[in-house]
Design a protein around this motif. Structure first.
Motif, PDB file in Angstrom:
ATOM      1  N   VAL A 161       0.836  -1.209   0.000  1.00 33.92           N
ATOM      2  CA  VAL A 161       0.000   0.000   0.000  1.00 33.92           C
ATOM      3  C   VAL A 161       0.869   1.256   0.000  1.00 33.92           C
ATOM      4  O   VAL A 161       0.568   2.242  -0.679  1.00 33.92           O
ATOM      5  N   ARG A 162       1.963   1.236   0.765  1.00 36.34           N
ATOM      6  CA  ARG A 162       2.865   2.394   0.794  1.00 36.34           C
ATOM      7  C   ARG A 162       3.455   2.653  -0.597  1.00 36.34           C
ATOM      8  O   ARG A 162       3.565   3.805  -1.041  1.00 36.34           O
ATOM      9  N   THR A 163       3.822   1.574  -1.284  1.00 33.38           N
ATOM     10  CA  THR A 163       4.346   1.716  -2.654  1.00 33.38           C
ATOM     11  C   THR A 163       3.276   2.273  -3.580  1.00 33.38           C
ATOM     12  O   THR A 163       3.538   3.176  -4.395  1.00 33.38           O
ATOM     13  N   LEU A 164       2.061   1.743  -3.459  1.00 38.57           N
ATOM     14  CA  LEU A 164       0.944   2.226  -4.279  1.00 38.57           C
ATOM     15  C   LEU A 164       0.686   3.706  -4.031  1.00 38.57           C
ATOM     16  O   LEU A 164       0.466   4.483  -4.967  1.00 38.57           O
ATOM     17  N   ALA A 165       0.722   4.113  -2.771  1.00 37.16           N
ATOM     18  CA  ALA A 165       0.461   5.511  -2.422  1.00 37.16           C
ATOM     19  C   ALA A 165       1.511   6.437  -3.038  1.00 37.16           C
ATOM     20  O   ALA A 165       1.187   7.528  -3.541  1.00 37.16           O
ATOM     21  N   LYS A 166       2.774   6.013  -3.028  1.00 40.34           N
ATOM     22  CA  LYS A 166       3.831   6.839  -3.607  1.00 40.34           C
ATOM     23  C   LYS A 166       3.652   6.986  -5.116  1.00 40.34           C
ATOM     24  O   LYS A 166       3.966   8.034  -5.693  1.00 40.34           O
ATOM     25  N   GLU A 167       3.152   5.931  -5.753  1.00 38.27           N
ATOM     26  CA  GLU A 167       2.965   5.968  -7.201  1.00 38.27           C
ATOM     27  C   GLU A 167       1.752   6.791  -7.617  1.00 38.27           C
ATOM     28  O   GLU A 167       1.777   7.460  -8.657  1.00 38.27           O
ATOM     29  N   LYS A 168       0.700   6.743  -6.815  1.00 38.40           N
ATOM     30  CA  LYS A 168      -0.586   7.302  -7.247  1.00 38.40           C
ATOM     31  C   LYS A 168      -0.926   8.677  -6.652  1.00 38.40           C
ATOM     32  O   LYS A 168      -1.655   9.448  -7.273  1.00 38.40           O
ATOM     33  N   ILE A 169      -0.450   8.961  -5.442  1.00 36.73           N
ATOM     34  CA  ILE A 169      -0.885  10.172  -4.739  1.00 36.73           C
ATOM     35  C   ILE A 169       0.298  11.117  -4.569  1.00 36.73           C
ATOM     36  O   ILE A 169       1.253  10.815  -3.847  1.00 36.73           O
ATOM     37  N   ASP A 170       0.244  12.276  -5.216  1.00 42.23           N
ATOM     38  CA  ASP A 170       1.348  13.230  -5.183  1.00 42.23           C
ATOM     39  C   ASP A 170       1.355  14.073  -3.906  1.00 42.23           C
ATOM     40  O   ASP A 170       2.412  14.396  -3.377  1.00 42.23           O
ATOM     41  N   ASP A 171       0.162  14.419  -3.433  1.00 37.12           N
ATOM     42  CA  ASP A 171       0.061  15.288  -2.261  1.00 37.12           C
ATOM     43  C   ASP A 171       0.495  14.532  -0.993  1.00 37.12           C
ATOM     44  O   ASP A 171      -0.025  13.464  -0.684  1.00 37.12           O
ATOM     45  N   ASP A 172       1.452  15.104  -0.263  1.00 39.65           N
ATOM     46  CA  ASP A 172       2.004  14.428   0.923  1.00 39.65           C
ATOM     47  C   ASP A 172       0.940  14.161   1.975  1.00 39.65           C
ATOM     48  O   ASP A 172       0.902  13.083   2.585  1.00 39.65           O
ATOM     49  N   ARG A 173       0.072  15.139   2.210  1.00 41.41           N
ATOM     50  CA  ARG A 173      -0.955  14.990   3.251  1.00 41.41           C
ATOM     51  C   ARG A 173      -1.968  13.925   2.866  1.00 41.41           C
ATOM     52  O   ARG A 173      -2.361  13.103   3.692  1.00 41.41           O
ATOM     53  N   LYS A 174      -2.389  13.955   1.601  1.00 39.87           N
ATOM     54  CA  LYS A 174      -3.350  12.954   1.148  1.00 39.87           C
ATOM     55  C   LYS A 174      -2.738  11.559   1.187  1.00 39.87           C
ATOM     56  O   LYS A 174      -3.398  10.585   1.572  1.00 39.87           O
ATOM     57  N   ARG A 175      -1.470  11.478   0.811  1.00 41.32           N
ATOM     58  CA  ARG A 175      -0.803  10.172   0.809  1.00 41.32           C
ATOM     59  C   ARG A 175      -0.725   9.615   2.238  1.00 41.32           C
ATOM     60  O   ARG A 175      -1.029   8.442   2.480  1.00 41.32           O
ATOM     61  N   ALA A 176      -0.325  10.460   3.189  1.00 40.28           N
ATOM     62  CA  ALA A 176      -0.230  10.016   4.581  1.00 40.28           C
ATOM     63  C   ALA A 176      -1.600   9.632   5.133  1.00 40.28           C
ATOM     64  O   ALA A 176      -1.732   8.633   5.855  1.00 40.28           O
ATOM     65  N   ALA A 177      -2.625  10.401   4.765  1.00 40.75           N
ATOM     66  CA  ALA A 177      -3.978  10.111   5.243  1.00 40.75           C
ATOM     67  C   ALA A 177      -4.506   8.804   4.660  1.00 40.75           C
ATOM     68  O   ALA A 177      -5.168   8.018   5.347  1.00 40.75           O
ATOM     69  N   PHE A 178      -4.192   8.559   3.380  1.00 36.36           N
ATOM     70  CA  PHE A 178      -4.606   7.310   2.727  1.00 36.36           C
ATOM     71  C   PHE A 178      -3.965   6.099   3.411  1.00 36.36           C
ATOM     72  O   PHE A 178      -4.646   5.119   3.745  1.00 36.36           O
ATOM     73  N   ILE A 179      -2.662   6.167   3.642  1.00 41.25           N
ATOM     74  CA  ILE A 179      -1.959   5.054   4.290  1.00 41.25           C
ATOM     75  C   ILE A 179      -2.511   4.817   5.697  1.00 41.25           C
ATOM     76  O   ILE A 179      -2.728   3.670   6.109  1.00 41.25           O
ATOM     77  N   ARG A 180      -2.753   5.896   6.423  1.00 45.80           N
ATOM     78  CA  ARG A 180      -3.266   5.770   7.791  1.00 45.80           C
ATOM     79  C   ARG A 180      -4.653   5.132   7.792  1.00 45.80           C
ATOM     80  O   ARG A 180      -4.924   4.222   8.590  1.00 45.80           O
ATOM     81  N   GLU A 181      -5.526   5.566   6.889  1.00 45.41           N
ATOM     82  CA  GLU A 181      -6.890   5.049   6.888  1.00 45.41           C
ATOM     83  C   GLU A 181      -6.929   3.573   6.488  1.00 45.41           C
ATOM     84  O   GLU A 181      -7.660   2.775   7.087  1.00 45.41           O
ATOM     85  N   VAL A 182      -6.134   3.200   5.501  1.00 43.95           N
ATOM     86  CA  VAL A 182      -6.088   1.793   5.089  1.00 43.95           C
ATOM     87  C   VAL A 182      -5.511   0.935   6.216  1.00 43.95           C
ATOM     88  O   VAL A 182      -6.012  -0.158   6.503  1.00 43.95           O
TER      89      VAL A 182
END
Length: 458
Positions: A161-182
């Protein structure tokens, strides 16, 4: 002596074990799953070590006495051969700065073995500074019983999921929030996300209609005394917090449950000495939440029982910040119960009222008179919070408007940390004088009614 729990990669390192008995066998059994190259040197070797050496390519056995040359080119040493040999091995290790663990001799040890829980890449260790290995083992068993059997697959998935987030989500805050929620979803559901669930989470954070996805804030009631009185949900909120703004009337042991990276901000307020004005606290909560961090407002008692939590919630909502409340045990009920006073009791009180003890400057004398008259007519329990400084006024008005002077009254002060309390009992006619006579501690609650004469706990 306290030990800091360093975790380091030891795969491929060389370990010398001096001694071939049962204790050495236990040490080897803990190390064998970490990819260490282990050489055992001892005149006699127990069958447990022989068996594991035959099964594992990374363990070798040499039946002979220990020599100084054995410590050449090793990364760490375990000495379990007996006092004389262990001391000599330790001396040689110290000269060459090689870390050594000496069984049953903590003073000679450079490192100690924790009681370990390992499930895949999830490793936890428990130590008691050598004081009680049995306690460390008990803590390990308790912890292990609560670790999901699926933790290894969940961790593997979350790495992806962390790898997916780095590939798909550019915004740092959104990426961190996505990883946290998953991550929180997986731990709560005790499984990995399905493709549909993962895609739903991802689309939520790829939605360009909203520039910023804010984690939000929680108003958490810490209860009315010891940290043990907080709810499980409240404790979980502390564990996931990125910022905690906390009050004076909490047990600060609760802060130990916060993540190490969490920012802790004191915003205590007591009569006569306010750390921050309420408006400042509101602005602080909004500011921290708008930074994209999950904010926990940790308040004594319940946030919505004279805690001004409603004002804080409105301030957050006005700025589009998601907010929810986690109830806490209010002192108006909890502290009474701890002191053996039920707020309702058959034959004594069919209801109770929780009232602020602060005077309300914006009420007209006529409205004040109506209010106190209504109180005096009710044959129920009254609990006044924050009213110690106003106890003369409270008792005088209740008697003036019809309450009998011999109505029982209890004044209770509770400690934040250990759940103890101080109680003073009297009547409407004498309780104010008693409070002044003993210099009763603040903050305190005032309980008026027949139940105040009860004492149901030892």
């Amino acid at each position: 002596m306290s030990y800091f729990p360093f975790f380091r990669e030891i795969e491929g390192e060389k370990c010398l074990v001096i001694g071939g008995g049962k204790v050495a066998a236990r040490k080897i059994s803990r190390l064998k799953g970490f990819g260490v190259k282990i050489k055992v040197v001892a005149p006699s070797i127990v069958s447990d070590i022989e068996a594991v050496a035959q099964a594992c390519d990374n363990i070798s056995v040499e039946r002979r006495i220990f020599t100084p040359q054995d410590i050449e080119n090793v990364d760490f040493v375990i000495a379990a051969a007996g006092e004389e040999v262990d001391k000599e091995a330790t001396r040689l290790c110290k000269e060459k700065a090689i870390p050594v663990n000496v069984v049953d001799n903590q003073e000679l040890c450079d490192f100690i073995f924790p009681s370990i829980v390992q499930k895949g890449d999830m490793v936890a260790g428990f130590v008691t500074g050598g004081k009680s290995p049995h306690v460390a083992a008990k803590l390990r068993r308790d912890f292990e019983a609560n670790v999901s059997d699926n933790i290894e697959s969940i961790l593997d998935y979350l790495s992806e999921v962390r790898t997916l987030a780095k590939e798909k989500i550019d915004d740092d805050r959104k990426r961190a929030a996505f990883i946290r929620e998953v991550s929180e979803f997986c731990m709560k559901a005790d499984r990995v996300c399905s493709n549909k669930e993962e895609n739903a989470f991802l689309q939520k954070y790829l939605d360009n209609r909203s520039e910023t996805v804010l984690p939000g804030a929680a108003l958490v009631g810490a209860g009315c005394g010891s940290y043990e009185l907080i709810t499980i949900k409240g404790l979980n909120e502390i564990r996931r917090a990125e910022v905690i703004v906390y009050d004076d009337l909490i047990d600060e042991h609760l802060l130990e449950f916060a993540p190490e990276s969490c920012e802790l901000i004191y915003a205590g307020k007591r009569s006569g000495r306010h750390s921050k004005a309420q408006e400042e606290i509101n602005e602080l909560l909004v500011e921290k939440a708008l930074e994209g961090r999950y904010v926990v407002r940790l308040k004594g008692g319940d946030p919505y029982v004279f805690g001004r939590g409603g004002e804080e919630a409105l301030a957050l909502k006005e700025h589009g910040i998601p907010v929810h409340e986690v109830p806490g045990v209010t002192s108006g009920i909890g502290l009474c119960g701890m002191a053996g006073i039920p707020v309702t009791h058959r034959g004594a009180s069919r209801g109770f009222h929780v009232i602020t003890g602060h005077t309300a400057d914006n009420l007209s004398p006529e409205v004040e008179e109506i209010r106190w008259k209504s109180y005096a007519k009710l044959d129920e329990t009254f609990v006044f919070l924050m009213g110690l400084k106003s106890i003369d006024m409270i008792t005088e008005k209740l008697m003036r408007y019809g309450k009998l002077s011999d109505t029982p009254v209890a004044v209770i002060h509770g400690e934040n940390t250990d759940g103890t309390y101080v109680k003073l009992v009297g009547t409407l006619s004498d309780i104010a004088a008693k409070v002044k006579e003993v210099d009763f501690p603040s903050p305190a609650i005032i309980v008026v009614g027949e139940v105040a004469s009860l004492e149901l706990t030892d």
